[in-house]
Motif scaffolding. Structure first.
Motif, PDB file in Angstrom:
ATOM      1  N   ALA A   1      -7.829   6.338  -9.890  1.00 58.52           N
ATOM      2  CA  ALA A   1      -9.164   5.861 -10.267  1.00 58.52           C
ATOM      3  C   ALA A   1      -9.089   4.506 -10.962  1.00 58.52           C
ATOM      4  O   ALA A   1      -9.867   3.588 -10.661  1.00 58.52           O
ATOM      5  CB  ALA A   1      -9.843   6.884 -11.174  1.00 58.52           C
ATOM      6  N   LEU A   2      -8.129   4.362 -11.891  1.00 62.13           N
ATOM      7  CA  LEU A   2      -7.994   3.104 -12.606  1.00 62.13           C
ATOM      8  C   LEU A   2      -7.541   1.990 -11.659  1.00 62.13           C
ATOM      9  O   LEU A   2      -8.022   0.858 -11.739  1.00 62.13           O
ATOM     10  CB  LEU A   2      -6.995   3.247 -13.753  1.00 62.13           C
ATOM     11  N   LEU A   3      -6.643   2.312 -10.741  1.00 60.12           N
ATOM     12  CA  LEU A   3      -6.185   1.312  -9.780  1.00 60.12           C
ATOM     13  C   LEU A   3      -7.336   0.822  -8.907  1.00 60.12           C
ATOM     14  O   LEU A   3      -7.519  -0.391  -8.723  1.00 60.12           O
ATOM     15  CB  LEU A   3      -5.083   1.894  -8.902  1.00 60.12           C
ATOM     16  N   LEU A   4      -8.127   1.741  -8.394  1.00 58.42           N
ATOM     17  CA  LEU A   4      -9.225   1.363  -7.497  1.00 58.42           C
ATOM     18  C   LEU A   4     -10.275   0.531  -8.235  1.00 58.42           C
ATOM     19  O   LEU A   4     -10.768  -0.464  -7.705  1.00 58.42           O
ATOM     20  CB  LEU A   4      -9.862   2.616  -6.894  1.00 58.42           C
TER      21      LEU A   4
ATOM     22  N   SER B   1      -3.375   9.820  -1.354  1.00 57.62           N
ATOM     23  CA  SER B   1      -3.389  10.142   0.068  1.00 57.62           C
ATOM     24  C   SER B   1      -3.512   8.852   0.882  1.00 57.62           C
ATOM     25  O   SER B   1      -3.971   7.827   0.361  1.00 57.62           O
ATOM     26  CB  SER B   1      -4.585  11.054   0.381  1.00 57.62           C
ATOM     27  N   PRO B   2      -3.113   8.862   2.155  1.00 57.13           N
ATOM     28  CA  PRO B   2      -3.223   7.649   2.985  1.00 57.13           C
ATOM     29  C   PRO B   2      -4.640   7.089   3.030  1.00 57.13           C
ATOM     30  O   PRO B   2      -4.841   5.872   2.980  1.00 57.13           O
ATOM     31  CB  PRO B   2      -2.770   8.135   4.365  1.00 57.13           C
ATOM     32  N   ALA B   3      -5.642   7.977   3.118  1.00 60.51           N
ATOM     33  CA  ALA B   3      -7.026   7.507   3.160  1.00 60.51           C
ATOM     34  C   ALA B   3      -7.414   6.814   1.861  1.00 60.51           C
ATOM     35  O   ALA B   3      -8.093   5.779   1.861  1.00 60.51           O
ATOM     36  CB  ALA B   3      -7.961   8.684   3.428  1.00 60.51           C
ATOM     37  N   LEU B   4      -6.962   7.377   0.743  1.00 58.42           N
ATOM     38  CA  LEU B   4      -7.290   6.790  -0.551  1.00 58.42           C
ATOM     39  C   LEU B   4      -6.567   5.458  -0.742  1.00 58.42           C
ATOM     40  O   LEU B   4      -7.131   4.514  -1.300  1.00 58.42           O
ATOM     41  CB  LEU B   4      -6.908   7.764  -1.671  1.00 58.42           C
ATOM     42  N   VAL B   5      -5.331   5.378  -0.267  1.00 57.74           N
ATOM     43  CA  VAL B   5      -4.592   4.120  -0.352  1.00 57.74           C
ATOM     44  C   VAL B   5      -5.291   3.033   0.451  1.00 57.74           C
ATOM     45  O   VAL B   5      -5.386   1.877   0.028  1.00 57.74           O
ATOM     46  CB  VAL B   5      -3.138   4.311   0.136  1.00 57.74           C
TER      47      VAL B   5
ATOM     48  N   LEU C   1       0.812  -1.217   0.000  1.00 57.31           N
ATOM     49  CA  LEU C   1       0.000   0.000   0.000  1.00 57.31           C
ATOM     50  C   LEU C   1       0.850   1.274   0.000  1.00 57.31           C
ATOM     51  O   LEU C   1       0.558   2.226  -0.739  1.00 57.31           O
ATOM     52  CB  LEU C   1      -0.953  -0.003   1.197  1.00 57.31           C
ATOM     53  N   VAL C   2       1.877   1.297   0.822  1.00 53.46           N
ATOM     54  CA  VAL C   2       2.709   2.502   0.898  1.00 53.46           C
ATOM     55  C   VAL C   2       3.384   2.768  -0.441  1.00 53.46           C
ATOM     56  O   VAL C   2       3.392   3.906  -0.943  1.00 53.46           O
ATOM     57  CB  VAL C   2       3.764   2.343   2.014  1.00 53.46           C
ATOM     58  N   THR C   3       3.926   1.718  -1.039  1.00 54.07           N
ATOM     59  CA  THR C   3       4.596   1.862  -2.339  1.00 54.07           C
ATOM     60  C   THR C   3       3.613   2.311  -3.415  1.00 54.07           C
ATOM     61  O   THR C   3       3.927   3.191  -4.236  1.00 54.07           O
ATOM     62  CB  THR C   3       5.235   0.527  -2.752  1.00 54.07           C
ATOM     63  N   MET C   4       2.427   1.710  -3.442  1.00 55.01           N
ATOM     64  CA  MET C   4       1.395   2.118  -4.402  1.00 55.01           C
ATOM     65  C   MET C   4       1.050   3.594  -4.232  1.00 55.01           C
ATOM     66  O   MET C   4       0.912   4.342  -5.209  1.00 55.01           O
ATOM     67  CB  MET C   4       0.126   1.282  -4.210  1.00 55.01           C
ATOM     68  N   GLY C   5       0.880   3.997  -2.977  1.00 53.04           N
ATOM     69  CA  GLY C   5       0.503   5.378  -2.702  1.00 53.04           C
ATOM     70  C   GLY C   5       1.544   6.370  -3.189  1.00 53.04           C
ATOM     71  O   GLY C   5       1.202   7.397  -3.788  1.00 53.04           O
TER      72      GLY C   5
END
Length: 421
Positions: free
Chosen positions: A116-119, A60-64, A50-54
């Protein structure tokens, strides 16, 4: 020259002979287990990344954090809306189609350059990863009743291994080649499994698919819960044991990353290797169920689950205590899980996909409940409170078993006097 009616009859008889002639060998069961583990691992790959993706996508942390949430939401939706399709369409085609679509979703994750595409891709990955449960139902339908418990146990061991090793594998691969390599490698493996399963799985099965329409199919899943007390009871067991399971695995990184250990993420992820011992319980529990010992297996496993929190409570002072607790907890959870699936499938083999899919919805609820409660409780009350929470879930399961063990018949046992819960 034969008439059209005779030709149809001959084709039907040939298909019946083909389905009946299919032998579910140990090699095919192991293939089922590998496919299940590979599919369900996609739900858990993202947790150490998650950290690397973010950082990569400026999230943002919340979005990650919503990456994991959306993946599990997709999985929960798939359990209810996709898994029941196994009762109305050819399961071989359904499995291969879901795997190929999963390949597309995984590639989309790997090439995503916007949040957006990732989520969206992660939600689709979760939705399609429920092919795991379609595979479990298919394996159960192909197994003879006398061996069904062993088959479900072996296939479930693949699921357990996939869940526990996913974090370790993704962390190691990400360190070597970046987080995107994890999903590209998974897409390649999934495509290979789709090809192998297409060639190996029987084209037709003995059981005729139901003629229900899709809306009726979904309503019938709810009807099964209303009608079958054993299904409701085993679903409650599922919710409680996976709430306990998630209580441990969603929060264990917190005390291990603090004093006195300060363990790196790779070392914490390696803890999943110890948890794979739970896969052994899956196969043993399957054999015990085939011998008509489902009630005893459930009671002993739930007792072990409650006891496991005693050594886990000493995690801060002893890593050996943690190891013992992890092994006991995983053994217990998988033993109950295999028993649950074996019993509920025997209720209505013709509705196996609906039964397994509906049952697994409670797995999602329990896992989410344990994760949210454990991480929140750790922040305000520490590791001791987390262990108390896990022990509470476990003891509730044991109390439920104690009060219902003689009141619910076992569909795998023909003699009422030997009924099990």
């Amino acid at each position: 020259m034969p008439s059209n009616g005779e030709a149809v009859t001959r084709r039907t008889e040939a298909r019946s002979r083909e389905g009946s002639a299919f032998v579910l060998s140990r090699g095919v069961v192991i293939l089922f287990a590998i496919a299940c583990g590979a599919a369900v691992a996609n739900v858990y790959f993202s947790q150490p990344l998650l950290v690397t993706m973010g950082h990569d996508l400026a999230m943002s942390p919340a979005l990650v954090g919503s990456v994991v949430t959306l993946t599990h939401v997709g999985y929960g939706l798939g359990l209810f809306f996709l898994v029941p399709l196994g009762d109305v369409v050819n399961r071989r085609r359904l499995i291969v189609a879901q795997l190929l679509l999963l390949v597309v979703a995984l590639v989309a994750v790997a090439v995503a350059h916007t949040a957006a595409l990732l989520l969206a891709s992660m939600a689709a990955t979760g939705l399609l990863a429920v092919v795991t449960q379609t595979l479990v139902a298919f394996a159960a339908s192909l197994a003879p009743p006398a061996r069904r418990g062993r088959v479900v146990g072996l296939v479930t061991s693949g699921v357990v291994t996939g869940i526990l090793l996913a974090r370790t594998a993704s962390g190691l691969m990400a360190d070597l080649a970046g987080w995107r390599s994890v999903y590209l490698a998974s897409a390649s493996l999934t495509a290979l499994l789709a090809l192998v399963l297409y060639r190996v799985l029987p084209r037709h099965s003995d059981a005729a698919p139901t003629t229900l329409r899709y809306g009726q199919l979904l309503r019938s899943t709810i009807t099964l819960f209303a009608r079958e007390r054993l299904l409701r009871l085993r679903a409650l067991f599922c919710l409680l044991i996976f709430a306990a399971f998630s209580t441990l695995w969603s929060s264990i990184a917190l005390p291990l990353s603090e004093a006195p250990y300060f363990l790196p993420h790779s070392a914490i992820g390696a803890l999943g290797l110890i948890g794979v011992a739970g896969a052994l319980a899956a196969t043993v529990a399957g054999r015990l169920n085939d011998r008509g010992l489902s009630r005893r297996t459930t009671g002993i496993a739930l007792a072990l689950l409650a006891v496991s929190w005693v050594p886990l409570a000493f995690t801060r002072s002893s890593l050996w205590a943690l190891v013992v607790g992890v092994i006991l907890l995983d053994l217990a959870v998988q033993a109950v899980h295999v028993t649950n699936q074996t019993l509920i499938y025997a209720l209505h083999p013709d509705a196996g996909s609906r039964l397994i899919g509906g049952y697994m919805v409670f797995y999602s609820i329990g896992s989410a409940t344990g994760a949210i409660a454990a991480t929140s409780l750790y922040t305000v009350a520490g590791w001791g409170a987390v262990c108390a929470l896990g022990a509470t879930f476990s003891c509730l399961g044991l109390v439920l078993w104690a009060f219902t063990r003689h009141s619910t018949p076992d569909p795998t046992t023909k003699t009422p006097s030997r009924s099990e819960a």
